[in-house]
Write a protein that holds these residues in place. Structure first.
Motif, short mmCIF file in Angstrom:
data_model
loop_
_atom_site.label_atom_id
_atom_site.label_comp_id
_atom_site.label_asym_id
_atom_site.label_seq_id
_atom_site.Cartn_x
_atom_site.Cartn_y
_atom_site.Cartn_z
N PRO A 143 19.41 -63.36 13.54
CA PRO A 143 18.29 -62.47 13.82
C PRO A 143 18.59 -61.60 15.04
N SER A 144 18.00 -60.40 15.06
CA SER A 144 18.33 -59.47 16.12
C SER A 144 17.34 -59.57 17.27
N ASN A 145 17.71 -58.87 18.32
CA ASN A 145 17.02 -58.97 19.59
C ASN A 145 16.49 -57.59 19.97
N PRO A 146 15.22 -57.39 20.24
CA PRO A 146 14.16 -58.40 20.31
C PRO A 146 13.22 -58.40 19.10
N LEU A 147 13.58 -57.64 18.03
CA LEU A 147 12.62 -57.49 16.92
C LEU A 147 12.82 -58.53 15.81
N LEU A 148 13.80 -59.44 15.99
CA LEU A 148 14.02 -60.51 15.01
C LEU A 148 14.23 -59.95 13.61
N LYS A 149 14.97 -58.82 13.55
CA LYS A 149 15.32 -58.26 12.24
C LYS A 149 16.39 -59.15 11.61
N CYS A 169 29.93 -61.19 13.68
CA CYS A 169 28.50 -61.51 13.72
C CYS A 169 28.13 -62.18 15.05
N ASP A 170 27.22 -61.58 15.79
CA ASP A 170 26.65 -62.20 16.99
C ASP A 170 25.67 -63.27 16.50
N ASN A 171 26.09 -64.53 16.62
CA ASN A 171 25.32 -65.64 16.05
C ASN A 171 24.51 -66.38 17.12
N THR A 172 24.29 -65.70 18.26
CA THR A 172 23.64 -66.35 19.40
C THR A 172 22.24 -66.89 19.07
N PHE A 173 21.43 -66.08 18.39
CA PHE A 173 20.05 -66.51 18.11
C PHE A 173 20.00 -67.64 17.09
N MET A 190 30.56 -64.33 17.19
CA MET A 190 30.47 -64.26 18.65
C MET A 190 29.23 -65.04 19.11
N HIS A 191 29.37 -65.72 20.27
CA HIS A 191 28.22 -66.41 20.87
C HIS A 191 28.11 -66.08 22.34
N SER A 192 26.89 -65.94 22.81
CA SER A 192 26.62 -66.13 24.21
C SER A 192 26.28 -67.62 24.32
N THR A 193 27.23 -68.41 24.82
CA THR A 193 26.97 -69.86 24.93
C THR A 193 26.00 -70.16 26.08
N THR A 194 25.71 -69.11 26.86
CA THR A 194 24.69 -69.19 27.91
C THR A 194 23.33 -69.63 27.34
N LYS A 195 23.12 -69.38 26.05
CA LYS A 195 21.81 -69.57 25.45
C LYS A 195 21.70 -70.98 24.86
N PHE A 294 14.62 -71.12 10.90
CA PHE A 294 14.43 -69.72 11.28
C PHE A 294 14.57 -69.47 12.78
N GLY A 295 14.97 -70.47 13.53
CA GLY A 295 15.29 -70.25 14.94
C GLY A 295 14.12 -70.46 15.89
#
Ligand SMILES: *Cc1c(COP(=O)(O)O)cnc(C)c1O
Length: 375
Positions: A143-149, A169-173, A190-195, A294-295
Motif C-alpha cells: 500500500p502507498s503512502n499516505p493514501l493507502l492506494k 517494490c517498496d514493501n515497507t507498509f 525494498m524495505h525501510s527496516t526502520t518501520k 491489510f496492514g
C-alpha cells in the motif's frame, strides 16, 4: 521452514567460541588474516561485510523468498542504491504518491541523471502509457503512502517482463508477513527496516532483496560496499532482534487497524477513511488477492479544514503526534505539513500508524479527540 520460524532462527548464529545462544555484536572493523594471506573467518573489513550484517541479510532474504539481500543504513540509502545502479539517461516510472523522501531523492539528487514520470499506479493503463524505449525501472509502493492506494503487483510485473523492465517494490507498509512481491515476479523488494521490521522506533535501516543474482544485483552489492551506506553492527543486531517478533506483531497491527478503520468509517465527523481492509476501498479486492492481511496503516479525512485535522491530532493522548510508523506505539500525523508546501496530500488528512495498545483505548482516545471539534 515457515515464516515465524525463519523470523526467529535465520538471523542468529550461535557463537562458536563461547556458545552464546544469541549472536554477539561484532564491533571489530577488521579481521585477522591467516598465514597464507587468506581470511579464515570469511570477513575482511566491516564496510564490505560483518557477521551481524550477514545474519540480518540472511533472515531478510529468507523472509522475502529471495536469493540474496543487501542491508543499508536507511531505507533511502537502499532505494537510492537502485537508482544509482541504473545507467545515466534511464527512465523511471514511479508512483504519484511515492514516499516523499524517495521522491525528493529522485527529483533533487538524480535530476539530470535519470528521468522520472510519477503516475497513479492504481490503474495499469497509466503505467502502460508512461513506458518509453529508455524505461529501465518501474518502482511500486503498495500500500502507498499516505493514501493507502493499492497497486496490482501481478499485472505490472507481467507488463514489465514483456518489455524487459526491472520492477522494484517498496514493501515497507506490507512487510514480508503480509505480502511477497518476489513471488508475484517482482525483481527486487525494498524495505525501510526502520518501520515494522525493527518495530520499536529505535533503529534506522533499509534493505534490498533480490529474486535472483543478476549483473544488476552485483552492481547493487558493489554500490553497498563502495558507497558505504551500511548499517552498524549494533543496528543490525537491533533489527534482527525486532524481526523475531514481526509475524506476531503484524497480527496485532492488522487486527487493531481493521477495528479502528471500521470505527472511523461510521463516524459523522470523518469524511473518508483510506484502509485497504474496508470493502469501500477502491482496490479492496486487489489487496485481498495479493496480501495476507491489510496492514497496520490507515489515513482519514477530518470533515473541515487543515485546522480541524490538526486539532484532532493535537488532542490525542495515547497516539503520539509524530512522523514514521511501524512501532509498537500508535502514532498520528498531519501529513501535508511533513511533506512541505508542494504536497498533493489533502490538508485535512491524518495518517495513523496503529500500534499494539488495547484497541478499546485507541478507539476511545481518537473518539475523544474528534469530539474536541465541537468545542
Ligand atoms: C520510511 C520510508 C522510507 C524511507 O526509509 P528511511 O529508513 O526513513 O530512510 C521509504 N519508503 C517508505 C514507504 C517509508 O515509509
Amino acid at each position: 521452514m515457515k515464516l515465524e520460524t525463519i523470523a526467529i532462527h535465520s538471523g542468529n548464529r550461535i557463537d562458536e567460541t563461547t556458545k552464546a545462544a544469541i549472536q554477539p555484536i561484532t564491533l571489530s572493523t577488521t579481521f585477522e588474516r591467516g598465514a597464507d594471506g587468506d581470511y579464515p573467518g570469511g570477513y575482511i573489513y566491516t564496510r564490505s561485510d560483518n557477521p551481524n550484517r550477514a545474519s540480518l541479510e540472511d533472515v531478510l532474504a529468507k523472509l522475502e523468498n529471495g536469493a540474496d539481500a543487501c542491508a543499508f543504513s536507511s531505507g533511502n540509502a537502499a532505494g537510492g542504491s537502485v537508482f544509482q545502479a541504473l545507467k545515466p539517461g534511464s527512465h523511471v516510472i514511479a508512483p504519484s504518491d511515492m514516499y516523499h523522501g524517495l521522491r525528493n531523492l529522485l527529483l533533487q539528487v538524480y535530476q539530470g541523471i535519470l528521468t522520472v514520470d510519477f503516475v497513479d499506479q492504481s490503474a495499469i493503463e497509466n503505467i502502460k502509457a508512461a513506458i518509453k524505449p529508455e524505461t529501465r525501472l518501474i518502482w511500486i509502493e503498495t500500500p502507498s503512502n499516505p493514501l493507502l492506494k493499492i497497486t496490482d503487483i501481478r499485472s505490472i510485473t507481467k507488463l514489465a517482463k514483456e518489455q524487459g523492465i526491472f520492477v522494484c517494490c517498496d514493501n515497507t507498509f506490507a512487510t514480508p508477513v503480509l505480502q511477497s512481491p518476489l513471488l508475484l515476479d517482482a525483481d527486487l523488494v525494498m524495505h525501510s527496516t526502520t518501520k515494522y521490521l525493527g518495530g520499536h522506533s529505535d533503529v534506522l535501516g533499509g534493505a534490498l532483496i533480490t529474486k535472483e543474482k543478476s549483473d544488476f544485483w552485483q552492481r547493487i552489492r558493489d554500490i553497498q560496499g563502495l558507497s558505504g551506506a551500511v548499517p552498524s553492527p549494533f543496528d543490525c543486531y537491533m533489527t534482527v532482534r525486532g524481526i523475531k517478533t514481526l509475524p506476531y506483531r503484524m497480527k496485532g497491527h492488522v487486527e487493531n487497524a481493521q477495528k479502528l478503520a471500521e470505527f472511523l468509517s461510521t463516524h459523522d465527523d470523518i469524511e473518508a477513511v483510506f484502509y485497504p481492509g474496508l470493502p469501500s476501498h477502491e482496490n479492496h479486492s486487489v489487496a485481498a488477492s495479493q496480501m495476507n492481511g491489510f496492514g497496520g496503516m490507515l489515513s482519514f479525512l477530518v470533515k473541515g479544514d487543515e485546522q480541524a485535522a490538526k486539532k484532532v491530532a493535537n488532542a490525542t493522548k495515547i497516539f503520539t503526534q509524530a512522523t514514521s510508523l511501524g512501532g509498537v506505539e500508535s502514532l498520528i500525523e498531519h501529513r501535508a505539513s511533513v511533506e512541505g508546501p508542494d504536497t498533493k496530500t489533502p490538508v485535512n488528512l491524518l495518517r495513523v500508524s496503529v500500534g499494539l495498545e488495547n484497541i478499546d483505548d485507541l478507539v476511545e482516545d481518537i473518539s475523544l479527540a474528534i469530539r474536541t471539534l465541537k468545542n
